[in-house]
Design a protein around this motif. Structure first.
Motif, PDB file in Angstrom:
ATOM      1  N   SER A  76       0.242  -0.950  -0.307  1.00 53.92           N
ATOM      2  CA  SER A  76      -0.387  -0.298   0.137  1.00 53.92           C
ATOM      3  C   SER A  76       0.633   1.429  -0.033  1.00 53.92           C
ATOM      4  CB  SER A  76      -0.792   0.541   1.677  1.00 53.92           C
ATOM      5  OG  SER A  76      -1.762   0.945   1.321  1.00 53.92           O
ATOM      6  N   ALA A  77       1.747   1.117   1.247  1.00 53.01           N
ATOM      7  CA  ALA A  77       2.704   2.423   0.605  1.00 53.01           C
ATOM      8  C   ALA A  77       3.893   2.777  -0.705  1.00 53.01           C
ATOM      9  CB  ALA A  77       3.952   2.136   2.027  1.00 53.01           C
ATOM     10  N   PHE A  78       4.299   1.550  -0.812  1.00 53.05           N
ATOM     11  CA  PHE A  78       4.865   1.878  -2.159  1.00 53.05           C
ATOM     12  C   PHE A  78       3.982   2.013  -3.409  1.00 53.05           C
ATOM     13  CE2 PHE A  78       5.918  -0.377  -6.204  1.00 53.05           C
ATOM     14  CZ  PHE A  78       8.028   0.054  -6.630  1.00 53.05           C
ATOM     15  N   ILE A  79       2.818   1.795  -3.637  1.00 52.95           N
ATOM     16  CA  ILE A  79       1.767   2.094  -4.357  1.00 52.95           C
ATOM     17  C   ILE A  79       1.139   3.461  -4.478  1.00 52.95           C
ATOM     18  CG2 ILE A  79      -0.570   1.645  -5.591  1.00 52.95           C
ATOM     19  CD1 ILE A  79       0.118  -1.342  -5.100  1.00 52.95           C
ATOM     20  N   LYS A  80       1.031   3.868  -2.973  1.00 55.82           N
ATOM     21  CA  LYS A  80      -0.013   5.305  -2.670  1.00 55.82           C
ATOM     22  C   LYS A  80       1.455   6.700  -2.712  1.00 55.82           C
ATOM     23  CE  LYS A  80      -3.669   4.143  -0.293  1.00 55.82           C
ATOM     24  NZ  LYS A  80      -4.294   4.620   1.311  1.00 55.82           N
ATOM     25  N   LYS A  81       2.519   5.856  -2.957  1.00 56.89           N
ATOM     26  CA  LYS A  81       3.890   6.588  -3.718  1.00 56.89           C
ATOM     27  C   LYS A  81       3.722   8.012  -4.521  1.00 56.89           C
ATOM     28  CE  LYS A  81       8.573   7.557  -2.544  1.00 56.89           C
ATOM     29  NZ  LYS A  81      10.079   6.613  -2.459  1.00 56.89           N
ATOM     30  N   TRP A  82       3.878   5.930  -5.251  1.00 53.21           N
ATOM     31  CA  TRP A  82       4.213   5.725  -7.413  1.00 53.21           C
ATOM     32  C   TRP A  82       2.816   6.533  -7.391  1.00 53.21           C
ATOM     33  CZ3 TRP A  82       7.811   6.980  -9.168  1.00 53.21           C
ATOM     34  CH2 TRP A  82       9.480   6.329  -8.759  1.00 53.21           C
ATOM     35  N   TRP A  83       1.309   6.535  -6.754  1.00 53.99           N
ATOM     36  CA  TRP A  83       0.160   6.792  -7.575  1.00 53.99           C
ATOM     37  C   TRP A  83      -0.018   9.109  -7.471  1.00 53.99           C
ATOM     38  CZ3 TRP A  83      -3.337  10.439  -5.771  1.00 53.99           C
ATOM     39  CH2 TRP A  83      -4.596  10.604  -6.705  1.00 53.99           C
ATOM     40  N   LYS A  84       0.704   8.950  -6.252  1.00 58.54           N
ATOM     41  CA  LYS A  84       0.882  10.648  -6.097  1.00 58.54           C
ATOM     42  C   LYS A  84       2.083  11.079  -6.507  1.00 58.54           C
ATOM     43  CE  LYS A  84       0.533  13.867  -3.212  1.00 58.54           C
ATOM     44  NZ  LYS A  84      -0.441  15.299  -2.946  1.00 58.54           N
ATOM     45  N   LYS A  85       3.240   9.810  -7.041  1.00 51.80           N
ATOM     46  CA  LYS A  85       4.279  11.108  -7.776  1.00 51.80           C
ATOM     47  C   LYS A  85       3.789  10.708  -9.322  1.00 51.80           C
ATOM     48  CE  LYS A  85       8.671   9.294  -6.337  1.00 51.80           C
ATOM     49  NZ  LYS A  85      10.014  10.283  -5.900  1.00 51.80           N
ATOM     50  N   GLY A  86       2.926  10.185  -9.534  1.00 52.16           N
ATOM     51  CA  GLY A  86       2.471  10.116 -11.151  1.00 52.16           C
ATOM     52  C   GLY A  86       1.458  11.205 -11.178  1.00 52.16           C
ATOM     53  N   PHE A  87       0.581  11.554  -9.557  1.00 51.92           N
ATOM     54  CA  PHE A  87      -1.101  12.169  -9.910  1.00 51.92           C
ATOM     55  C   PHE A  87       0.072  14.157 -10.042  1.00 51.92           C
ATOM     56  CE2 PHE A  87      -3.494  15.802  -7.588  1.00 51.92           C
ATOM     57  CZ  PHE A  87      -4.296  15.472  -8.096  1.00 51.92           C
ATOM     58  N   THR A  88       1.539  13.806  -9.624  1.00 55.41           N
ATOM     59  CA  THR A  88       1.770  15.201  -9.183  1.00 55.41           C
ATOM     60  C   THR A  88       2.888  16.228 -10.671  1.00 55.41           C
ATOM     61  OG1 THR A  88       2.088  15.263  -6.593  1.00 55.41           O
ATOM     62  CG2 THR A  88       3.985  16.748  -7.781  1.00 55.41           C
ATOM     63  N   GLU A  89       3.072  14.634 -11.430  1.00 53.75           N
ATOM     64  CA  GLU A  89       3.220  15.118 -12.391  1.00 53.75           C
ATOM     65  C   GLU A  89       2.631  15.460 -13.770  1.00 53.75           C
ATOM     66  OE1 GLU A  89       6.753  15.677 -14.067  1.00 53.75           O
ATOM     67  OE2 GLU A  89       7.522  15.043 -11.957  1.00 53.75           O
ATOM     68  N   GLY A  90       1.585  14.511 -13.297  1.00 56.15           N
ATOM     69  CA  GLY A  90       0.075  14.378 -14.781  1.00 56.15           C
ATOM     70  C   GLY A  90      -0.386  16.080 -14.528  1.00 56.15           C
ATOM     71  N   GLU A  91      -0.545  16.702 -12.867  1.00 58.24           N
ATOM     72  CA  GLU A  91      -0.926  17.521 -12.605  1.00 58.24           C
ATOM     73  C   GLU A  91       0.394  18.791 -12.998  1.00 58.24           C
ATOM     74  OE1 GLU A  91      -3.193  19.289  -8.632  1.00 58.24           O
ATOM     75  OE2 GLU A  91      -1.153  18.512  -8.556  1.00 58.24           O
ATOM     76  N   LYS A  92       1.467  18.747 -13.468  1.00 61.29           N
ATOM     77  CA  LYS A  92       1.504  19.884 -13.839  1.00 61.29           C
ATOM     78  C   LYS A  92       1.397  20.089 -15.140  1.00 61.29           C
ATOM     79  CE  LYS A  92       5.871  18.980 -10.625  1.00 61.29           C
ATOM     80  NZ  LYS A  92       7.037  18.674 -10.870  1.00 61.29           N
ATOM     81  N   LYS A  93       1.976  18.475 -15.631  1.00 62.74           N
ATOM     82  CA  LYS A  93       1.306  18.020 -17.221  1.00 62.74           C
ATOM     83  C   LYS A  93       0.189  19.105 -17.394  1.00 62.74           C
ATOM     84  CE  LYS A  93       4.054  14.397 -18.818  1.00 62.74           C
ATOM     85  NZ  LYS A  93       4.768  15.337 -19.977  1.00 62.74           N
ATOM     86  N   TYR A  94      -0.604  18.489 -17.150  1.00 59.90           N
ATOM     87  CA  TYR A  94      -2.065  20.217 -17.232  1.00 59.90           C
ATOM     88  C   TYR A  94      -1.967  21.050 -17.138  1.00 59.90           C
ATOM     89  CZ  TYR A  94      -5.294  15.843 -17.850  1.00 59.90           C
ATOM     90  OH  TYR A  94      -5.775  14.467 -18.555  1.00 59.90           O
ATOM     91  N   ARG A  95      -1.157  22.048 -16.233  1.00 57.71           N
ATOM     92  CA  ARG A  95      -1.146  23.010 -16.198  1.00 57.71           C
ATOM     93  C   ARG A  95      -0.312  24.173 -17.065  1.00 57.71           C
ATOM     94  NH1 ARG A  95      -3.181  24.201 -11.422  1.00 57.71           N
ATOM     95  NH2 ARG A  95      -3.059  22.791  -9.535  1.00 57.71           N
TER      96      ARG A  95
END
Length: 145
Positions: A122-141
């Motif tokens: 759970s910790a591993f998956i949530k960490k990489w989900w959060k990184k993907g979310f952050t990077e994706g948000e940058k791309k959208y912005r």
């Protein structure tokens, strides 16, 4: 000349293009090191099971990263990461369950071991989900999607 577009095919191509662009910003080396720290810190040497599980962790990590980047669209429109994470909670739980099951199948250790594998997964998956979310948000912005 009449041109007929298949909307599903067009969406799929756009999704692939977005995923490819997201994967360019992903560091597999960093993910591998994180998986080693999270799951294999107490082990010495590499066995067939360790190599298999490392590849499995990378696959799951990439899936979590892409899932986070996909849900970054909601972050762009004003939702917090926690709200967006609740939207895909079912998919994250499925990834966590798959990972914990793989580790439980390879390493037997009883009920305590199963809970430990689930927490680490759970910790591993949530960490990489959060990184993907952050990077994706940058791309959208930046309107790079």
């Amino acid at each position: 000349m009449n041109v007929v577009y298949n909307l599903g095919e067009r969406r799929r191509k756009k999704q692939w293009k977005f995923e490819r662009s997201m994967l360019r910003s992903l560091s597999i080396h960093e993910m591998r090191n994180d998986a080693e720290r999270t799951f294999f810190s107490g082990q010495i040497g590499e066995t067939v099971g360790t190599l298999y599980l490392m590849d499995f962790c990378l696959d799951i990590g990439i899936d979590a990263y892409l899932l986070g980047s996909e849900y970054a669209r909601f972050g762009y429109f004003g939702e917090t990461a926690e709200q967006a994470e609740k939207r895909c909670e079912e998919e994250l739980n499925a990834l966590t369950g798959q990972t914990a099951s793989q580790f439980t199948a390879w390493y037997t250790g009883g009920e305590r071991s199963i809970d430990e594998h689930r927490k680490k997964s759970s910790a591993f998956i949530k960490k990489w989900w959060k990184k993907g979310f952050t990077e994706g948000e940058k791309k959208y912005r930046l309107r790079l999607h």
